[in-house]
Design an enzyme around this catalytic site. Sequence first.
Site, PDB file in Angstrom:
ATOM      1  N   ASP A 292     -23.523  21.905 -26.579  1.00 18.44           N
ATOM      2  CA  ASP A 292     -22.864  20.650 -26.646  1.00 18.44           C
ATOM      3  C   ASP A 292     -21.920  20.287 -25.396  1.00 18.44           C
ATOM      4  O   ASP A 292     -20.819  19.859 -25.627  1.00 18.44           O
ATOM      5  CB  ASP A 292     -21.985  20.500 -27.883  1.00 18.44           C
ATOM      6  CG  ASP A 292     -21.648  19.054 -28.324  1.00 18.44           C
ATOM      7  OD1 ASP A 292     -22.245  18.241 -27.909  1.00 18.44           O
ATOM      8  OD2 ASP A 292     -20.568  18.994 -29.157  1.00 18.44           O
TER       9      ASP A 292
ATOM     10  N   GLN B  62     -15.157  18.126 -35.866  1.00 17.48           N
ATOM     11  CA  GLN B  62     -15.059  19.397 -36.426  1.00 17.48           C
ATOM     12  C   GLN B  62     -13.585  19.668 -36.984  1.00 17.48           C
ATOM     13  O   GLN B  62     -13.258  20.328 -37.846  1.00 17.48           O
ATOM     14  CB  GLN B  62     -15.514  20.397 -35.438  1.00 17.48           C
ATOM     15  CG  GLN B  62     -16.733  20.748 -35.060  1.00 17.48           C
ATOM     16  CD  GLN B  62     -17.284  21.927 -34.569  1.00 17.48           C
ATOM     17  OE1 GLN B  62     -16.252  22.853 -34.028  1.00 17.48           O
ATOM     18  NE2 GLN B  62     -18.349  22.014 -34.018  1.00 17.48           N
TER      19      GLN B  62
ATOM     20  N   LYS C 284      -6.548  24.246 -33.834  1.00 18.45           N
ATOM     21  CA  LYS C 284      -7.462  23.473 -34.385  1.00 18.45           C
ATOM     22  C   LYS C 284      -7.639  23.687 -35.651  1.00 18.45           C
ATOM     23  O   LYS C 284      -7.733  24.701 -36.241  1.00 18.45           O
ATOM     24  CB  LYS C 284      -8.700  23.416 -33.485  1.00 18.45           C
ATOM     25  CG  LYS C 284      -9.854  22.659 -34.161  1.00 18.45           C
ATOM     26  CD  LYS C 284     -10.984  22.425 -33.286  1.00 18.45           C
ATOM     27  CE  LYS C 284     -12.005  23.583 -33.432  1.00 18.45           C
ATOM     28  NZ  LYS C 284     -13.125  23.202 -32.756  1.00 18.45           N
TER      29      LYS C 284
END
Length: 733
Positions: free
Chosen positions: A530, A416, A433
């Site tokens: 996940d 991602q 991020k």
Amino acid sequence: MALQMVRSRMLVLVMMCLVLNAFARASNVINSSCQEDCGNVSIPYPFGIGNGCYVADWFEIVCKNDSLRKPLLKRFNYLEVLEINVTKGTVRVSYPIFSSCTNVTNSTKNLELEKIPFGFSEFDNSFVAMGCNNSASMWSIFPDDSVSYGGCKSPCDRAPFTNGSHCNATNCCQATIPSDLQAFSTTLESKSSYNNGSRECKYAFLVDQNWFETSFTEPNPNMSVPVVLYWNFDNTTFYSLPTMKNMTAREYKKSSYSCQRWARKSRNFTSIFCQCRGGYGGNPYLLGGCVDTDECASAHLNQCTYEERCENTEGYYRCVPPNYKNKKPFIIIGVSTSLGVLFLIFGGWWSYKVIKKRMRIKRNEKFFKQRLLLQQQLFTNMNRVNVENTKLFKSKELEKATDHFRADRIIGRGGQGTVYKGMLANGRIVAIKRSNIVDEKKFQEFVNEVVILSQINHRNVVKLLGCCLETEVPLLVYEFIPNGTLAQYLNSQNEEFPPTWDMRLRIAIEVARALFYLHSAASSPIYHRDIKSTNILLDEKYRAKIADFGISRSVAIDQTHLSTLVHGTFGYVDPEYFQSSQFTNKSDVYSFGVVLAELLTGEKAISSSRTEDTGLAAFFVSSMERNNLFDILDNRVLKEAEKEKIIAVAKIAKRCLNLNGKERPSMREVAMELEANQMSPKVSNLQEKYGEIEDVRSEISKQYDVVYISTMSSMDSILATSSLDSQPLILSS
């Protein structure tokens, strides 16, 4: 005008490079098999090393084969050669000095150069006498019986600079030498009335005048000094040169070199010396040795003004004034070209500004829509805990924190995005991020992660500090977790904090508590979707924190499953979800079971080294069914843990990995049973007290309900801690 001059200068520089390359390619030896140097001394023709490499025996050089590799003139008592200058026709040799350390008059004869094509250069050498009251003289007798005298007397004090003398030391004097000097005698005469019986040594010697003025220090009886010799050829030697063989007078006149003849007193024949003609440079004794040079490309160019041009005619240059009448069209063309270039530059700059402004407007419109979407999502969740604490960061603030997202700030990469380590203005270390792409689907995942993490406040879930929507790709700001992922921890050799049994069990309990909180205790149930060892981070105290909620979903309290496209990581995905596309809270339980198997075995979720089952889940379950559990466990687990506790945790993992989701325990049950395993000395003690395992679970559930009622009401107020450590945070997809 200026442009034309610049072009002319560039052309001159190119010509200089071509000339220098021609010199570099020109060899100084008669053929490629001849040695070109000895030690640090270049040996050009007519001198040479080896047969066929020199013009005559007197020009033969022997290269002394030792560590110093000294070139020596073979026929000249093996004098050491220091330098050969073909252009000047000279060779520098190391020549011994004449000395006397007594009060007696001494004489010596220097006959090395008699009847050979060498002589002492009167232009480069001086005669020097040193020593208190030393009277030194020299004389030379020529073949015609003429005699030439020379010499000087050194005083006992500092000699003044008189009569052109450069001897500025005490007890020193200097004199010129006669021309055509080949052989001479030297006499040292001490004046006893001045030295009073002194034993000081006296010296007399020929020396390279330039070396004497710059490098000479103190004399000693055994030293040698540089002396410059000239050389010439007789007719026989001259016509054996490669440049003179079979050459007619007409060819010689058109050649690039010329030779001169003159008579010397020291010769009974006419000597010959050659050099390159004007405008040429190189070795005149070799065919093609003289290379054409551009005088205008040399230092002479600096003597012409910017308005003048340099013309080179047969090796001579001259500065020519400009002819403005002939240059008028060029001036017009130059001015027009300059104006055109300026117009293009200005037009390009203006177009760039317009395009950049339009792009900025479109980008701001896109960012506004993104902010509006995120704010709408957050507004619908304002009644939930911690949403108001999510901060919207400025892009400049995060660029400064990461030093404009420098490559050495990268601490992790995932599907991602890329994670950077940064420091905010208040000194707090954070993990930022940066998403990989900005399509609508990825932005929805970004908004989803912000909304979900804004609802969560748990010590074992990574804390979201804020986000940024002012950049091309979204940015998320998390607390910094220093000790990497659980996968790294299990696979690395950490001697300071090894993955002991107690550490593994504590991490399993913390992950189970966090998942139980997400499934049951949050304001609305959250499915992570996940769970894997690379999404479990370890803080400075090696406490577990669940990360990466990009594909997580929040569901209604009465909703039992989530129908969606299959997402997750191969090896951790629930097989039932894979077949039905219906994700339940028991799907997270299956993924946790894989992580629990990793903690017990130290194995990876997917491995090609397993022959029967590449997936750890199937391999773990089949091993238990074959009673081979202890064959697949990690060695540290076998050494440190009690057998009963290992079996109990392994049974929990097996139940979590049940292919039928309804048969799997809830995360509440898993957390309770793991905590009971941690607290009890032995599982068997509980069995003895309460009977079968089902009775044990019932009793643990009662005890856990009491703890749950008293603690869960305050669980949401527990803040996730952050760290200022320097170890990396890894956020994987």
